[in-house]
Design a protein around this motif. Sequence first.
Motif, PDB file in Angstrom:
ATOM      1  N   TYR A 126       0.914  -1.174   0.129  1.00 13.89           N
ATOM      2  CA  TYR A 126      -0.040   0.110   0.138  1.00 13.89           C
ATOM      3  C   TYR A 126       1.009   1.433  -0.063  1.00 13.89           C
ATOM      4  O   TYR A 126       0.294   2.278   0.057  1.00 13.89           O
ATOM      5  CB  TYR A 126      -0.892  -0.037   1.169  1.00 13.89           C
ATOM      6  N   ILE A 127       2.117   1.053  -0.105  1.00 14.88           N
ATOM      7  CA  ILE A 127       3.086   2.178  -0.042  1.00 14.88           C
ATOM      8  C   ILE A 127       3.756   2.380  -1.313  1.00 14.88           C
ATOM      9  O   ILE A 127       3.703   3.443  -1.708  1.00 14.88           O
ATOM     10  CB  ILE A 127       4.106   2.112   1.109  1.00 14.88           C
ATOM     11  N   ASN A 128       4.421   1.149  -1.520  1.00 13.32           N
ATOM     12  CA  ASN A 128       4.932   1.078  -2.943  1.00 13.32           C
ATOM     13  C   ASN A 128       4.255   1.489  -4.179  1.00 13.32           C
ATOM     14  O   ASN A 128       3.131   0.739  -4.308  1.00 13.32           O
ATOM     15  CB  ASN A 128       5.684  -0.490  -3.184  1.00 13.32           C
ATOM     16  N   PRO A 129       4.516   2.344  -4.847  1.00 18.18           N
ATOM     17  CA  PRO A 129       3.342   2.790  -6.008  1.00 18.18           C
ATOM     18  C   PRO A 129       3.302   1.733  -7.024  1.00 18.18           C
ATOM     19  O   PRO A 129       2.046   1.854  -7.485  1.00 18.18           O
ATOM     20  CB  PRO A 129       4.179   4.068  -6.529  1.00 18.18           C
ATOM     21  N   VAL A 130       4.361   0.966  -7.426  1.00 20.85           N
ATOM     22  CA  VAL A 130       4.100  -0.250  -8.540  1.00 20.85           C
ATOM     23  C   VAL A 130       2.955  -1.025  -7.972  1.00 20.85           C
ATOM     24  O   VAL A 130       2.162  -1.506  -8.704  1.00 20.85           O
ATOM     25  CB  VAL A 130       5.154  -0.768  -8.822  1.00 20.85           C
ATOM     26  N   GLN A 131       2.784  -1.427  -6.650  1.00 22.83           N
ATOM     27  CA  GLN A 131       1.963  -2.219  -5.979  1.00 22.83           C
ATOM     28  C   GLN A 131       0.695  -1.527  -5.518  1.00 22.83           C
ATOM     29  O   GLN A 131      -0.426  -1.949  -5.681  1.00 22.83           O
ATOM     30  CB  GLN A 131       2.507  -3.108  -4.989  1.00 22.83           C
ATOM     31  N   LEU A 132       0.768  -0.227  -5.141  1.00 25.59           N
ATOM     32  CA  LEU A 132      -0.607   0.363  -4.669  1.00 25.59           C
ATOM     33  C   LEU A 132      -1.598   0.486  -5.791  1.00 25.59           C
ATOM     34  O   LEU A 132      -2.465   0.570  -5.384  1.00 25.59           O
ATOM     35  CB  LEU A 132      -0.032   1.746  -4.064  1.00 25.59           C
TER      36      LEU A 132
END
Lengths: 204, 204
Positions: free
Chosen positions: B174-180
Motif C-alpha cells: 500500500y506504500i510502494n507505488p508499483v503495487q499500490l
Amino acid sequence: MTKHINTTPARGPADHSVRDQVVDAATEHFGHFGYEKTTVSDLAKAIGFSKAYIYKFFDSKQAIGEVICSNRLAMIMEIVHAAIADAPTAAEKLRRLFKALTEAGSDLFFHDRKLYDIAAVAARDSWPSAAAHEERLRQLIEQIILEGRQNGEFERKTPLDEAAHAIYLVMRPYINPVQLQYNLETASSAAVLLSSLILRSLSP
Amino acid sequence: MTKHINTTPARGPADHSVRDQVVDAATEHFGHFGYEKTTVSDLAKAIGFSKAYIYKFFDSKQAIGEVICSNRLAMIMEIVHAAIADAPTAAEKLRRLFKALTEAGSDLFFHDRKLYDIAAVAARDSWPSAAAHEERLRQLIEQIILEGRQNGEFERKTPLDEAAHAIYLVMRPYINPVQLQYNLETASSAAVLLSSLILRSLSP
C-alpha cells in the motif's frame, strides 16, 4: 420456476472431447505465444477447426482462458491441500499454506511464464475463476483459524471473518500473480516472516 | 585521507538556481508528458537551455527524476510525521502512519498521475531515493515499536528488527507505488484491517 430445457441435442462425449481438444490446443498455443497476443482465429487455424466451430463450444477467448485458468488454480489448490494435510497444528497449517502458495506461484512464473500471464490477466480483470480461487482461499484460512480456536491455539476475541480477511490481505501480494511478480525476489523470506507475524497476531 | 579538492570554481547561488530551474521545469514537463516519454532534449528545448548545459548540472534524466522523487518523498514523510506527532500511544502512531501513507500514495495517484508514474519507475528500478524512503520508513516503524515496548504497550520477545521488517512488509503493497495501483480500491479499508492485525501481533 421452470427448469431450463435445452432445445439443442444434449452434448455427448464427442462434444466433451472437442472442448478438451480446444482447451489442450489453447494451453499449448497460449503457452507459446501468450494469451493476449493470440486470437480465436489463430487458435482455429492451429487446431484445424473453423472459428465458428470453436464458438459453438466457447463464447469467447476468455471462456477458453477461464478453463485453463480454473485447471491451473485447481492444481494449486491440490498442492496446498496436500501441503497442509498432515500438519500437526493449525499454526503449522497456516505456515505451510503460505509457503505452498508462494512456491506454486513462483514456479508458475519461472517455469510456465506464458501461462502465468493468463493468470495475471485473470487476476487483473477479476475473472470468475480468479475470484472463486480467492474465495476458496479465504474460506480455507477461516477454517484453519476456527480449528486453531477450537483446540486453544488461537485467540477468540477477533471476529472470525475479520481475522480471516486480514490474514488473506497479508498473503495476497504473494498469491495474486499481478502483484507476485513484484515480490518474487523476497517472496520466500517474506512468507516466513509474515507467517510468524500472522501467528503472533493469533496468539491467545 | 585527502580532502577532495574541487578544481572547478565552487558552485555558487547562480548554479543552485539553475538546478532549481531545471527541476521545476522537469516537474512541469514530466507532469504533462510523463517521465518515460520525455527525453533530456525535450526538456532542454522546453526550458530554452542547451542539452549540454543541462548535463553540466545533472548526469542523466534519472538524476533529475531523482530530485523530483526525493522532493515528493520528503513531502510524504512530512505528512507522516505531522500525522503521528500528537498520537497519544505507539499503537495509534502505527495506525496513523499506515493511514497517512496510503492516503498520500492514493492522492498522488489520483491527483498527480504523471508524477505518480515517476515514483512507480523509481520503485520498480530501486532508485536510491526510493530505497532511502523505504529505509526511513522501516526505521520509523522500529522507533515506534521501541517506544511501545518501553511503555509496556507491545510485547518484547520478538527481535526488534524482525518485528519492524515484517510490519513494513505488511504495509509495502500500500506504500510502494508499483503495487499500490493494484490495491487502490481496497487500500483504505485494508489499512484499517491490517493495522488491527499488526497491533494484535504486537500485543504483550
